[in-house]
Enzyme design. Structure first.
Site, PDB file in Angstrom:
ATOM      1  N   LEU A   7       0.870  -1.175   0.000  1.00 56.57           N
ATOM      2  CA  LEU A   7       0.000   0.000   0.000  1.00 56.57           C
ATOM      3  C   LEU A   7       0.906   1.224   0.000  1.00 56.57           C
ATOM      4  O   LEU A   7       1.976   1.210   0.609  1.00 56.57           O
ATOM      5  CB  LEU A   7      -0.905   0.030   1.241  1.00 56.57           C
ATOM      6  CG  LEU A   7      -1.942  -1.074   1.407  1.00 56.57           C
ATOM      7  CD1 LEU A   7      -2.704  -0.883   2.715  1.00 56.57           C
ATOM      8  CD2 LEU A   7      -2.906  -1.120   0.233  1.00 56.57           C
ATOM      9  N   ASP A   8       0.478   2.283  -0.655  1.00 56.08           N
ATOM     10  CA  ASP A   8       1.236   3.528  -0.616  1.00 56.08           C
ATOM     11  C   ASP A   8       1.351   4.015   0.830  1.00 56.08           C
ATOM     12  O   ASP A   8       0.522   3.685   1.679  1.00 56.08           O
ATOM     13  CB  ASP A   8       0.547   4.603  -1.455  1.00 56.08           C
ATOM     14  CG  ASP A   8       0.486   4.234  -2.932  1.00 56.08           C
ATOM     15  OD1 ASP A   8       1.314   3.415  -3.367  1.00 56.08           O
ATOM     16  OD2 ASP A   8      -0.383   4.773  -3.634  1.00 56.08           O
ATOM     17  N   ARG A   9       2.366   4.828   1.077  1.00 62.54           N
ATOM     18  CA  ARG A   9       2.596   5.329   2.438  1.00 62.54           C
ATOM     19  C   ARG A   9       1.335   5.940   3.056  1.00 62.54           C
ATOM     20  O   ARG A   9       1.000   5.689   4.219  1.00 62.54           O
ATOM     21  CB  ARG A   9       3.716   6.379   2.419  1.00 62.54           C
ATOM     22  CG  ARG A   9       4.070   6.912   3.806  1.00 62.54           C
ATOM     23  CD  ARG A   9       4.918   8.172   3.715  1.00 62.54           C
ATOM     24  NE  ARG A   9       6.244   7.910   3.182  1.00 62.54           N
ATOM     25  CZ  ARG A   9       7.311   7.650   3.948  1.00 62.54           C
ATOM     26  NH1 ARG A   9       7.201   7.612   5.260  1.00 62.54           N
ATOM     27  NH2 ARG A   9       8.485   7.453   3.381  1.00 62.54           N
ATOM     28  N   ARG A  67      -5.212   5.805  -7.769  1.00 62.40           N
ATOM     29  CA  ARG A  67      -4.980   7.258  -7.744  1.00 62.40           C
ATOM     30  C   ARG A  67      -4.872   7.828  -9.151  1.00 62.40           C
ATOM     31  O   ARG A  67      -5.464   8.863  -9.471  1.00 62.40           O
ATOM     32  CB  ARG A  67      -3.720   7.546  -6.931  1.00 62.40           C
ATOM     33  CG  ARG A  67      -3.815   7.059  -5.486  1.00 62.40           C
ATOM     34  CD  ARG A  67      -2.459   6.992  -4.816  1.00 62.40           C
ATOM     35  NE  ARG A  67      -1.875   8.312  -4.668  1.00 62.40           N
ATOM     36  CZ  ARG A  67      -0.623   8.525  -4.282  1.00 62.40           C
ATOM     37  NH1 ARG A  67       0.186   7.502  -4.052  1.00 62.40           N
ATOM     38  NH2 ARG A  67      -0.168   9.752  -4.156  1.00 62.40           N
TER      39      ARG A  67
END
Length: 300
Positions: A134-136, A234
């Site tokens: 997962l992205d930060r 995104r």
């Protein structure tokens, strides 16, 4: 006491040699097979077997579970929230603002460092094996395997689509139609190496979305992935004109949330070893709920 994992041979694998089954079906490396052979760790119907022996339907291949010798990352005390755990895997709820695994200049302070410490406190040496990332700034469910064979099976599920990931996001504007599919290839950004962009020469990327709730200026979406490209949700939502609230990279920052309003809400997948289905949900973090509450008040 030695621990073995049992693999019943099904009809479609009948006729394969033990070595081919280990390499192609179980994804063992040649080096690991050699190690198992030295330790007499490969049994067919509870008896030692040569690698060139052909298997048949109904056979039971048993493979010794090789113990890990390191965590793969530096153990570091830190909070983790297990959502599900057994002998083969663990699912954690990752908070926003935390990396899943060390990368680049960051070697500590990640979810994997904290998980290594959790294993250490249990007296177990277990390599940290995240199955996906997962992205930060994205919160929610992340699954980790506890051994290499579980890792291989979960990665297979992920590739085949039987490891199903559902996300929730609050986005700018109202989607029309409220339910749909975004099918647009994603590749490297032409000028910014840390970003991705819609690129006709990129990899196929497919995102399904459904509007859960509409506000006057925003929407709460449920999203599922048919592919797993970097930054896929995104990039796709920005591409159709509805960037995620707070996404500074592909949209703009928001005073309502420090990161982006994107949450990995649930995971659903067959257990890699046991005959059961795993279904796990991670409740919305407080920051995500504040975004929803704010737009609900504007609506009122």
């Amino acid at each position: 006491m030695k621990s073995y994992t049992a693999y019943p041979i099904v009809e479609e694998h009948q006729g394969l040699t033990v070595e081919v089954y280990l390499k192609q079906i179980l994804k063992y490396s040649g080096r690991k097979i050699q190690k198992l052979t030295r330790q007499k760790g490969i049994l067919l119907n509870k008896k030692a077997v040569f690698l060139q022996k052909n298997v048949k339907k109904g056979d039971i291949l048993r493979v010794l579970t090789l113990e890990d010798s390191s965590y793969g990352v530096e153990p570091e005390p830190g909070p983790i929230e297990p959502l599900y755990e057994d002998s083969y895997l663990i699912v954690l709820n990752k908070p926003s603002g935390l990396l899943v695994h060390p990368t680049g200049q960051t070697s500590q302070g990640t979810l994997s460092n904290y998980l290594a410490h959790y294993y250490q406190q249990q007296g177990a040496i277990c390599t940290v094996r995240p199955i996906h990332r997962l992205d930060r700034e994205t919160s929610g469910c992340v699954v980790f395997a506890k051994d290499s064979q579980t890792q291989a099976q979960l990665e297979k599920f992920l590739k085949e689509g039987s490891l199903k990931r559902t996300y929730k996001a609050v986005v700018d504007g109202i989607l029309d139609p409220p339910v749909g599919t975004i099918n647009a290839p994603i590749g490297p950004h032409p000028t910014k190496p840390n970003r991705r962009a819609i690129n006709q020469k990129g990899d196929q990327a497919i995102t399904h979305y459904k509007t859960v709730q509409s506000f006057s200026r925003a929407s709460l979406l449920e999203l599922t992935l048919a592919t797993g490209r970097t930054h896929q949700i995104r990039v796709h939502l920005t591409h159709i004109g509805h960037p995620i609230i707070g996404d500074r990279m592909y949209g703009k920052s928001s005073a309502l949330i420090s990161g982006q309003a994107l949450h990995a809400f649930s995971l659903h997948f067959p257990h890699p070893v046991e005959p059961l289905e795993i279904a796990v949900e991670a409740q919305f973090p407080a920051s995500f709920l504040r975004v929803i509450e704010n737009y609900s008040k504007i609506e009122g």
